[in-house]
Design a protein around this motif. Structure first.
Motif, PDB file in Angstrom:
ATOM      1  N   PRO A   1       0.823  -1.215   0.000  1.00  0.00           N
ATOM      2  CA  PRO A   1       0.000   0.000   0.000  1.00  0.00           C
ATOM      3  C   PRO A   1       0.854   1.261   0.000  1.00  0.00           C
ATOM      4  O   PRO A   1       0.358   2.342  -0.270  1.00  0.00           O
ATOM      5  CB  PRO A   1      -0.795  -0.128   1.302  1.00  0.00           C
ATOM      6  N   ILE A   2       2.154   1.118   0.307  1.00  0.00           N
ATOM      7  CA  ILE A   2       3.023   2.289   0.369  1.00  0.00           C
ATOM      8  C   ILE A   2       3.522   2.688  -1.022  1.00  0.00           C
ATOM      9  O   ILE A   2       3.405   3.827  -1.444  1.00  0.00           O
ATOM     10  CB  ILE A   2       4.222   2.021   1.300  1.00  0.00           C
ATOM     11  N   ASN A   3       4.057   1.734  -1.746  1.00  0.00           N
ATOM     12  CA  ASN A   3       4.660   2.075  -3.028  1.00  0.00           C
ATOM     13  C   ASN A   3       4.072   1.287  -4.202  1.00  0.00           C
ATOM     14  O   ASN A   3       4.607   1.319  -5.301  1.00  0.00           O
ATOM     15  CB  ASN A   3       6.184   1.868  -2.967  1.00  0.00           C
ATOM     16  N   GLY A   4       2.983   0.584  -3.980  1.00  0.00           N
ATOM     17  CA  GLY A   4       2.350  -0.170  -5.057  1.00  0.00           C
ATOM     18  C   GLY A   4       3.231  -1.248  -5.630  1.00  0.00           C
ATOM     19  O   GLY A   4       3.110  -1.592  -6.804  1.00  0.00           O
ATOM     20  N   ALA A   5       4.133  -1.790  -4.820  1.00  0.00           N
ATOM     21  CA  ALA A   5       5.102  -2.761  -5.327  1.00  0.00           C
ATOM     22  C   ALA A   5       4.484  -4.139  -5.498  1.00  0.00           C
ATOM     23  O   ALA A   5       3.630  -4.557  -4.709  1.00  0.00           O
ATOM     24  CB  ALA A   5       6.293  -2.836  -4.389  1.00  0.00           C
ATOM     25  N   TYR A   6       4.941  -4.844  -6.516  1.00  0.00           N
ATOM     26  CA  TYR A   6       4.563  -6.226  -6.746  1.00  0.00           C
ATOM     27  C   TYR A   6       5.807  -7.100  -6.702  1.00  0.00           C
ATOM     28  O   TYR A   6       6.890  -6.694  -7.124  1.00  0.00           O
ATOM     29  CB  TYR A   6       3.904  -6.397  -8.122  1.00  0.00           C
ATOM     30  N   HIS A   7       5.631  -8.316  -6.222  1.00  0.00           N
ATOM     31  CA  HIS A   7       6.647  -9.351  -6.341  1.00  0.00           C
ATOM     32  C   HIS A   7       6.200 -10.251  -7.493  1.00  0.00           C
ATOM     33  O   HIS A   7       5.116 -10.833  -7.422  1.00  0.00           O
ATOM     34  CB  HIS A   7       6.753 -10.173  -5.059  1.00  0.00           C
ATOM     35  N   PHE A   8       7.023 -10.378  -8.512  1.00  0.00           N
ATOM     36  CA  PHE A   8       6.592 -11.132  -9.679  1.00  0.00           C
ATOM     37  C   PHE A   8       6.275 -12.577  -9.294  1.00  0.00           C
ATOM     38  O   PHE A   8       7.051 -13.251  -8.620  1.00  0.00           O
ATOM     39  CB  PHE A   8       7.661 -11.127 -10.768  1.00  0.00           C
ATOM     40  N   GLY A   9       5.120 -13.027  -9.738  1.00  0.00           N
ATOM     41  CA  GLY A   9       4.696 -14.395  -9.528  1.00  0.00           C
ATOM     42  C   GLY A   9       3.797 -14.836 -10.672  1.00  0.00           C
ATOM     43  O   GLY A   9       3.286 -14.001 -11.419  1.00  0.00           O
ATOM     44  N   PHE A  10       3.593 -16.126 -10.806  1.00  0.00           N
ATOM     45  CA  PHE A  10       2.788 -16.628 -11.917  1.00  0.00           C
ATOM     46  C   PHE A  10       2.271 -18.024 -11.593  1.00  0.00           C
ATOM     47  O   PHE A  10       2.810 -18.711 -10.718  1.00  0.00           O
ATOM     48  CB  PHE A  10       3.617 -16.679 -13.209  1.00  0.00           C
ATOM     49  N   LYS A  11       1.230 -18.420 -12.291  1.00  0.00           N
ATOM     50  CA  LYS A  11       0.712 -19.775 -12.203  1.00  0.00           C
ATOM     51  C   LYS A  11       1.565 -20.646 -13.110  1.00  0.00           C
ATOM     52  O   LYS A  11       1.616 -20.428 -14.317  1.00  0.00           O
ATOM     53  CB  LYS A  11      -0.748 -19.830 -12.636  1.00  0.00           C
ATOM     54  N   LYS A  12       2.229 -21.629 -12.539  1.00  0.00           N
ATOM     55  CA  LYS A  12       3.199 -22.409 -13.296  1.00  0.00           C
ATOM     56  C   LYS A  12       2.558 -23.259 -14.389  1.00  0.00           C
ATOM     57  O   LYS A  12       1.413 -23.698 -14.281  1.00  0.00           O
ATOM     58  CB  LYS A  12       3.995 -23.314 -12.361  1.00  0.00           C
ATOM     59  N   SER A  13       3.350 -23.484 -15.426  1.00  0.00           N
ATOM     60  CA  SER A  13       2.929 -24.354 -16.516  1.00  0.00           C
ATOM     61  C   SER A  13       2.878 -25.806 -16.055  1.00  0.00           C
ATOM     62  O   SER A  13       3.734 -26.248 -15.278  1.00  0.00           O
ATOM     63  CB  SER A  13       3.914 -24.226 -17.681  1.00  0.00           C
ATOM     64  N   GLN A  14       1.900 -26.535 -16.556  1.00  0.00           N
ATOM     65  CA  GLN A  14       1.814 -27.969 -16.327  1.00  0.00           C
ATOM     66  C   GLN A  14       1.446 -28.649 -17.630  1.00  0.00           C
ATOM     67  O   GLN A  14       0.581 -28.183 -18.365  1.00  0.00           O
ATOM     68  CB  GLN A  14       0.765 -28.299 -15.258  1.00  0.00           C
ATOM     69  N   ASN A  15       2.148 -29.739 -17.936  1.00  0.00           N
ATOM     70  CA  ASN A  15       1.852 -30.544 -19.127  1.00  0.00           C
ATOM     71  C   ASN A  15       1.897 -29.718 -20.404  1.00  0.00           C
ATOM     72  O   ASN A  15       1.097 -29.917 -21.326  1.00  0.00           O
ATOM     73  CB  ASN A  15       0.483 -31.216 -18.990  1.00  0.00           C
ATOM     74  N   GLY A  16       2.826 -28.772 -20.470  1.00  0.00           N
ATOM     75  CA  GLY A  16       3.005 -27.996 -21.683  1.00  0.00           C
ATOM     76  C   GLY A  16       2.039 -26.847 -21.854  1.00  0.00           C
ATOM     77  O   GLY A  16       2.126 -26.104 -22.842  1.00  0.00           O
ATOM     78  N   GLN A  17       1.106 -26.694 -20.908  1.00  0.00           N
ATOM     79  CA  GLN A  17       0.171 -25.577 -20.992  1.00  0.00           C
ATOM     80  C   GLN A  17       0.881 -24.279 -20.612  1.00  0.00           C
ATOM     81  O   GLN A  17       1.891 -24.281 -19.924  1.00  0.00           O
ATOM     82  CB  GLN A  17      -1.016 -25.808 -20.054  1.00  0.00           C
ATOM     83  N   LEU A  18       0.326 -23.165 -21.073  1.00  0.00           N
ATOM     84  CA  LEU A  18       0.981 -21.891 -20.812  1.00  0.00           C
ATOM     85  C   LEU A  18       0.785 -21.457 -19.361  1.00  0.00           C
ATOM     86  O   LEU A  18      -0.270 -21.665 -18.782  1.00  0.00           O
ATOM     87  CB  LEU A  18       0.417 -20.814 -21.741  1.00  0.00           C
ATOM     88  N   PRO A  19       1.805 -20.836 -18.766  1.00  0.00           N
ATOM     89  CA  PRO A  19       1.642 -20.245 -17.443  1.00  0.00           C
ATOM     90  C   PRO A  19       0.752 -19.023 -17.553  1.00  0.00           C
ATOM     91  O   PRO A  19       0.477 -18.533 -18.647  1.00  0.00           O
ATOM     92  CB  PRO A  19       3.070 -19.870 -17.050  1.00  0.00           C
ATOM     93  N   SER A  20       0.329 -18.497 -16.410  1.00  0.00           N
ATOM     94  CA  SER A  20      -0.592 -17.375 -16.430  1.00  0.00           C
ATOM     95  C   SER A  20      -0.239 -16.354 -15.356  1.00  0.00           C
ATOM     96  O   SER A  20       0.205 -16.710 -14.271  1.00  0.00           O
ATOM     97  CB  SER A  20      -2.030 -17.871 -16.201  1.00  0.00           C
ATOM     98  N   ILE A  21      -0.452 -15.073 -15.688  1.00  0.00           N
ATOM     99  CA  ILE A  21      -0.376 -14.009 -14.689  1.00  0.00           C
ATOM    100  C   ILE A  21      -1.732 -13.301 -14.586  1.00  0.00           C
ATOM    101  O   ILE A  21      -1.821 -12.208 -14.034  1.00  0.00           O
ATOM    102  CB  ILE A  21       0.733 -12.990 -15.028  1.00  0.00           C
TER     103      ILE A  21
END
Length: 259
Positions: free
Chosen positions: A26-46
């Motif tokens: 809430p102070i600086n609007g910072a994000y820590h990069f994260g994603f839904k991991k790929s499984q079985n060749g499917q694309l990851p997602s943000i």
């Protein structure tokens, strides 16, 4: 003293590096990069992470062309743990291009390895001079952090440097916009695992499995060069990926990004 520096740098590298979620401060609007991991060749997602539009608006990368079986191999080099020469040997023998994101410490401590990276056709990317949380420093300080690395890389290798990996994967709209205005493309990742802790290495087979099970078209792979497991598994990872029909490309070849 060297051991103390090493542990300090390891601590900097580990904090929030591979968060599997995005949390905005809430102070600086910072994000820590994260994603839904790929499984079985499917694309990851943000899609659920809350920062998709910020990445898109600032031309940041976390995927390549998802219609092509292409992989982009990247390493973070905060400090040298004795494994980069062997990594470079494998890449040379397998004819695989990579990008090495280096800090100021690495540039000062390992100039010959940095020269070798460039001489063997790899990208030497910017990981900032002192590895700060850039959301907590001013635009002027961001510019100084990036310029110091750029200047030293250029002096050592002749490379101009256009690719940036934000320290610890922490960012906000301001840091992405400021670095893009300075001519940088922010490069995140879509394949990663907890590989940076040198006290928790589980063997080459574990590293092999962790990377291979996440492969997908257009993957940007993040590995840490301090990992013994990564070093020992790298050749088999490359061989198996190629058996599956993947080709390794340079970030310089990356023209399409899909979110």
């Amino acid at each position: 003293m060297k051991r103390m520096v090493r542990y300090l740098l390891l601590g900097l590298l580990t904090v929030s590096m591979l968060a599997s979620y995005a949390e905005a401060s809430p102070i600086n609007g910072a994000y820590h990069f994260g994603f839904k991991k790929s499984q079985n060749g499917q694309l990851p997602s943000i899609d659920q992470e809350g920062f998709k539009s910020i990445l898109e608006h600032n031309h940041a990368i976390f995927l390549g062309d998802t219609k092509q079986k292409e992989l982009y191999l990247t390493f973070d080099n905060g400090y040298e743990n004795g494994f980069t020469p062997a990594i470079l040997d494998v890449l040379r023998d397998k004819k695989v291009p990579a990008a090495f994101f280096v800090t100021g410490h690495y540039l000062k401590d390992q100039p010959e390895l940095v020269k070798r990276m460039a001489a063997e056709g790899h990208i030497v990317g910017n990981h900032s001079w002192s590895h700060p949380d850039m959301t907590r420093i001013s635009n002027g300080q961001i510019k100084e952090e990036l310029e110091k690395v750029k200047s030293e890389v250029q002096r050592l290798t002749g490379q101009q440097g256009t690719f940036l990996r934000p320290p610890r994967g922490i960012f906000n709209n301001r840091t992405l916009a400021e670095s893009y205005a300075q001519g940088y493309i922010n490069v995140f990742w879509s394949v990663a695992y907890k590989d940076w802790d040198t006290n928790v290495q589980r063997g080459a087979q574990y590293a092999h499995q962790q990377v291979l099970k996440q492969l997908h078209p257009g993957a940007v792979i993040l590995l840490h060069s301090v990992s013994k497991d990564n070093t020992e598994a790298l050749g088999s990872i490359i061989d198996e990926a190629r058996k599956q029909g993947y080709a390794f490309k340079s970030l310089n070849d990356l023209k399409t990004k899909t979110y």
